[in-house]
Design a protein around this motif. Structure first.
Motif, PDB file in Angstrom:
ATOM      1  N   ALA A 186     -16.119  -7.487   0.646  1.00 31.98           N
ATOM      2  CA  ALA A 186     -14.793  -6.895   0.813  1.00 31.98           C
ATOM      3  C   ALA A 186     -13.713  -7.799   0.239  1.00 31.98           C
ATOM      4  CB  ALA A 186     -14.519  -6.623   2.288  1.00 31.98           C
ATOM      5  N   MET A 187     -13.954  -9.102   0.285  1.00 30.53           N
ATOM      6  CA  MET A 187     -12.986 -10.049  -0.261  1.00 30.53           C
ATOM      7  C   MET A 187     -13.154 -10.212  -1.768  1.00 30.53           C
ATOM      8  SD  MET A 187     -13.252 -12.907   2.782  1.00 30.53           S
ATOM      9  CE  MET A 187     -12.254 -14.162   1.965  1.00 30.53           C
ATOM     10  N   LYS A 188     -14.367 -10.528  -2.199  1.00 32.91           N
ATOM     11  CA  LYS A 188     -14.593 -10.860  -3.601  1.00 32.91           C
ATOM     12  C   LYS A 188     -14.356  -9.674  -4.524  1.00 32.91           C
ATOM     13  CE  LYS A 188     -17.987 -12.585  -6.895  1.00 32.91           C
ATOM     14  NZ  LYS A 188     -19.374 -13.048  -7.146  1.00 32.91           N
ATOM     15  N   THR A 189     -14.856  -8.509  -4.146  1.00 28.98           N
ATOM     16  CA  THR A 189     -14.762  -7.313  -4.994  1.00 28.98           C
ATOM     17  C   THR A 189     -13.747  -6.319  -4.466  1.00 28.98           C
ATOM     18  OG1 THR A 189     -17.082  -7.569  -5.629  1.00 28.98           O
ATOM     19  CG2 THR A 189     -16.076  -5.409  -5.988  1.00 28.98           C
ATOM     20  N   GLY A 190     -13.763  -6.077  -3.171  1.00 27.07           N
ATOM     21  CA  GLY A 190     -12.968  -4.994  -2.599  1.00 27.07           C
ATOM     22  C   GLY A 190     -11.474  -5.239  -2.583  1.00 27.07           C
ATOM     23  N   ALA A 191     -11.055  -6.497  -2.507  1.00 28.60           N
ATOM     24  CA  ALA A 191      -9.628  -6.776  -2.333  1.00 28.60           C
ATOM     25  C   ALA A 191      -8.787  -6.275  -3.504  1.00 28.60           C
ATOM     26  CB  ALA A 191      -9.401  -8.269  -2.121  1.00 28.60           C
ATOM     27  N   LEU A 192      -9.249  -6.487  -4.734  1.00 34.44           N
ATOM     28  CA  LEU A 192      -8.476  -6.023  -5.890  1.00 34.44           C
ATOM     29  C   LEU A 192      -8.515  -4.511  -6.021  1.00 34.44           C
ATOM     30  CD1 LEU A 192      -9.099  -8.596  -8.780  1.00 34.44           C
ATOM     31  CD2 LEU A 192      -7.317  -8.571  -7.019  1.00 34.44           C
ATOM     32  N   ILE A 193      -9.633  -3.895  -5.658  1.00 31.25           N
ATOM     33  CA  ILE A 193      -9.721  -2.435  -5.695  1.00 31.25           C
ATOM     34  C   ILE A 193      -8.789  -1.832  -4.641  1.00 31.25           C
ATOM     35  CG2 ILE A 193     -11.278  -0.497  -5.236  1.00 31.25           C
ATOM     36  CD1 ILE A 193     -13.485  -2.111  -6.614  1.00 31.25           C
ATOM     37  N   ARG A 194      -8.770  -2.443  -3.472  1.00 32.67           N
ATOM     38  CA  ARG A 194      -7.846  -2.009  -2.417  1.00 32.67           C
ATOM     39  C   ARG A 194      -6.398  -2.112  -2.898  1.00 32.67           C
ATOM     40  NH1 ARG A 194      -7.922  -6.273   1.737  1.00 32.67           N
ATOM     41  NH2 ARG A 194      -6.206  -7.092   0.473  1.00 32.67           N
ATOM     42  N   PHE A 195      -6.074  -3.241  -3.549  1.00 31.84           N
ATOM     43  CA  PHE A 195      -4.719  -3.406  -4.077  1.00 31.84           C
ATOM     44  C   PHE A 195      -4.401  -2.314  -5.088  1.00 31.84           C
ATOM     45  CE2 PHE A 195      -1.974  -4.772  -7.531  1.00 31.84           C
ATOM     46  CZ  PHE A 195      -0.821  -5.143  -6.858  1.00 31.84           C
ATOM     47  N   GLY A 196      -5.342  -1.996  -5.971  1.00 37.02           N
ATOM     48  CA  GLY A 196      -5.090  -0.974  -6.983  1.00 37.02           C
ATOM     49  C   GLY A 196      -4.686   0.356  -6.380  1.00 37.02           C
ATOM     50  N   CYS A 197      -5.312   0.733  -5.283  1.00 35.06           N
ATOM     51  CA  CYS A 197      -4.994   2.009  -4.636  1.00 35.06           C
ATOM     52  C   CYS A 197      -3.685   1.927  -3.850  1.00 35.06           C
ATOM     53  CB  CYS A 197      -6.134   2.411  -3.702  1.00 35.06           C
ATOM     54  SG  CYS A 197      -7.676   2.773  -4.556  1.00 35.06           S
ATOM     55  N   GLU A 198      -3.481   0.849  -3.125  1.00 33.09           N
ATOM     56  CA  GLU A 198      -2.266   0.702  -2.320  1.00 33.09           C
ATOM     57  C   GLU A 198      -1.042   0.508  -3.206  1.00 33.09           C
ATOM     58  OE1 GLU A 198      -0.682  -1.848   1.570  1.00 33.09           O
ATOM     59  OE2 GLU A 198      -2.487  -2.496   0.490  1.00 33.09           O
ATOM     60  N   ALA A 199      -1.203  -0.231  -4.323  1.00 35.73           N
ATOM     61  CA  ALA A 199      -0.066  -0.552  -5.175  1.00 35.73           C
ATOM     62  C   ALA A 199       0.581   0.694  -5.765  1.00 35.73           C
ATOM     63  CB  ALA A 199      -0.508  -1.485  -6.302  1.00 35.73           C
ATOM     64  N   GLY A 200      -0.233   1.690  -6.111  1.00 38.86           N
ATOM     65  CA  GLY A 200       0.334   2.916  -6.664  1.00 38.86           C
ATOM     66  C   GLY A 200       1.281   3.594  -5.698  1.00 38.86           C
ATOM     67  N   ALA A 201       0.927   3.571  -4.411  1.00 39.17           N
ATOM     68  CA  ALA A 201       1.794   4.159  -3.399  1.00 39.17           C
ATOM     69  C   ALA A 201       3.042   3.303  -3.179  1.00 39.17           C
ATOM     70  CB  ALA A 201       1.027   4.319  -2.089  1.00 39.17           C
ATOM     71  N   VAL A 202       2.867   1.984  -3.222  1.00 37.39           N
ATOM     72  CA  VAL A 202       3.997   1.077  -3.013  1.00 37.39           C
ATOM     73  C   VAL A 202       5.022   1.219  -4.122  1.00 37.39           C
ATOM     74  CG1 VAL A 202       4.693  -1.354  -2.945  1.00 37.39           C
ATOM     75  CG2 VAL A 202       2.692  -0.595  -1.656  1.00 37.39           C
ATOM     76  N   LEU A 203       4.574   1.203  -5.374  1.00 37.42           N
ATOM     77  CA  LEU A 203       5.550   1.248  -6.469  1.00 37.42           C
ATOM     78  C   LEU A 203       6.233   2.615  -6.574  1.00 37.42           C
ATOM     79  CD1 LEU A 203       4.443   2.689  -9.399  1.00 37.42           C
ATOM     80  CD2 LEU A 203       2.892   0.763  -9.254  1.00 37.42           C
ATOM     81  N   ALA A 204       5.629   3.633  -5.940  1.00 42.35           N
ATOM     82  CA  ALA A 204       6.266   4.944  -5.881  1.00 42.35           C
ATOM     83  C   ALA A 204       7.232   5.064  -4.714  1.00 42.35           C
ATOM     84  CB  ALA A 204       5.206   6.038  -5.776  1.00 42.35           C
ATOM     85  N   GLY A 205       7.270   4.039  -3.844  1.00 41.14           N
ATOM     86  CA  GLY A 205       8.133   4.115  -2.671  1.00 41.14           C
ATOM     87  C   GLY A 205       7.639   5.115  -1.640  1.00 41.14           C
ATOM     88  N   ALA A 206       6.328   5.300  -1.565  1.00 41.92           N
ATOM     89  CA  ALA A 206       5.745   6.269  -0.634  1.00 41.92           C
ATOM     90  C   ALA A 206       5.905   5.799   0.809  1.00 41.92           C
ATOM     91  CB  ALA A 206       4.267   6.475  -0.958  1.00 41.92           C
ATOM     92  N   PRO A 207       5.880   6.719   1.772  1.00 43.03           N
ATOM     93  CA  PRO A 207       5.976   6.342   3.191  1.00 43.03           C
ATOM     94  C   PRO A 207       4.808   5.456   3.621  1.00 43.03           C
ATOM     95  CG  PRO A 207       6.380   8.694   2.902  1.00 43.03           C
ATOM     96  CD  PRO A 207       5.888   8.193   1.589  1.00 43.03           C
ATOM     97  N   MET A 208       4.991   4.731   4.710  1.00 41.06           N
ATOM     98  CA  MET A 208       3.985   3.794   5.198  1.00 41.06           C
ATOM     99  C   MET A 208       2.652   4.493   5.466  1.00 41.06           C
ATOM    100  SD  MET A 208       3.093   0.766   5.880  1.00 41.06           S
ATOM    101  CE  MET A 208       4.668  -0.091   5.817  1.00 41.06           C
ATOM    102  N   ALA A 209       2.697   5.713   5.988  1.00 39.07           N
ATOM    103  CA  ALA A 209       1.447   6.425   6.276  1.00 39.07           C
ATOM    104  C   ALA A 209       0.627   6.632   5.009  1.00 39.07           C
ATOM    105  CB  ALA A 209       1.748   7.771   6.935  1.00 39.07           C
TER     106      ALA A 209
END
Length: 302
Positions: A186-209
């Protein structure tokens, strides 16, 4: 039909990211820089512009599109994530780490150049990633840029990818149990993949949910990605993978595949895909490409 559409979208996004990074690497020294050494830039281009599926930046771009973010802004973040990923590959291939000679069917950076240049190329890519995310030219508000910098730092650093690599190196002598293997991956491989999915919502200003939902989706497909990778390591040839295979077994490292077997792994991949699709059900049909990305992760052959 959806698989063909996904393959086309993945290839188109890869070309888009590669063109963006090629332009960024070709730029003259930026304000605040003095000079960009030619050998170092050649090593960076060798380590980044050498093919690859660009799956992690694809996740940024598709998630950003899902929430209506500008494509140009998303490209900066997608390019930054690919820089971090490629830096990790360059350093992982070094003799002190995994000691690999081939990557994506080509000599690794330390083989094509030398070890010192490879280290510096990785260092440069990591710092350049934060340059891209923090650059006002990406058009994102200051607080959004700061949030993305923080998320990327944590995904790439001590409690993320770098920490996971440390656990992976230790696993050759101190065998982790199943929970330890899951944490490591989850750390070595998953962390960057998790960021890729979360970042798209963040840069769009999406709600916390929405951010939390995309983070959960990223965690799920991150687990699937590593599980599929471990399965390929025992079922595919080095020629098919473009890199050495069978190294975990040779080093005595435990994986979920070695613990439970290939049949269990294939069944678990199906369960993870179903979980990912369920997470994105709220956004259907607009999330079809991301659901197809989960299926791609589970079924890939290289």
């Amino acid at each position: 039909m959806l698989q063909a559409e996904f393959n086309q979208a993945l290839a188109a996004r890869a070309a888009q990211v590669e063109a963006f990074l090629s332009e960024a690497f070709a730029a003259p020294a930026l304000d605040g820089e003095i000079e960009r050494p030619s050998t170092l830039m050649a090593a960076i281009r060798h380590g980044v512009l050498n093919g690859g599926k660009r799956f992690r930046p694809f996740l940024v771009l598709e998630t950003a599109r899902l929430f209506g973010a500008p494509d140009r802004s998303a490209l900066y973040v997608a390019g930054a994530l690919e820089c971090v990923h490629c830096y990790s590959l360059i350093h992982d291939d070094l003799p002190a780490m995994d000691n690999d000679d081939m990557r994506r069917g080509q000599p690794t950076v330390h083989k094509a150049f030398d070890e010192a240049t490879a280290i510096l190329a990785g260092d440069s890519l990591l710092t350049f990633a934060f340059d891209l995310v923090s650059d006002k030219a990406n058009g994102l508000p200051g607080d959004t840029r700061a949030e993305l910098v923080n998320l990327l730092a944590r995904a790439a650093g001590l409690g993320g990818m770098a920490g996971g690599q440390a656990l992976d190196l230790a696993a050759a002598t101190a065998k982790p149990d199943e929970n330890g293997v899951v944490t490591l991956q989850a750390m070595k491989t998953g962390a960057l993949i998790r960021f890729g999915c979360e970042a798209g919502a963040v840069l769009a200003g999406a709600p916390m949910a929405d951010k939390k939902r995309m983070r959960s989706f990223g965690e799920t497909i991150g687990l699937a990605f590593q599980l599929a990778d471990d399965l390929l390591d025992v079922t595919q040839t080095a020629a098919a993978m473009g890199k050495a295979t069978g190294k975990d077994a040779g080093a005595g490292k435990g994986t979920l595949v070695s613990l439970h077997g290939e049949d269990w792994a294939r069944g678990e991949l199906d369960r993870l895909v179903a979980r990912g699709e369920e997470t994105l059900q709220l956004y259907q049909p607009r999330s079809q490409m991301l659901c197809e990305a989960a299926r791609f992760v589970a079924n890939r052959q290289s």
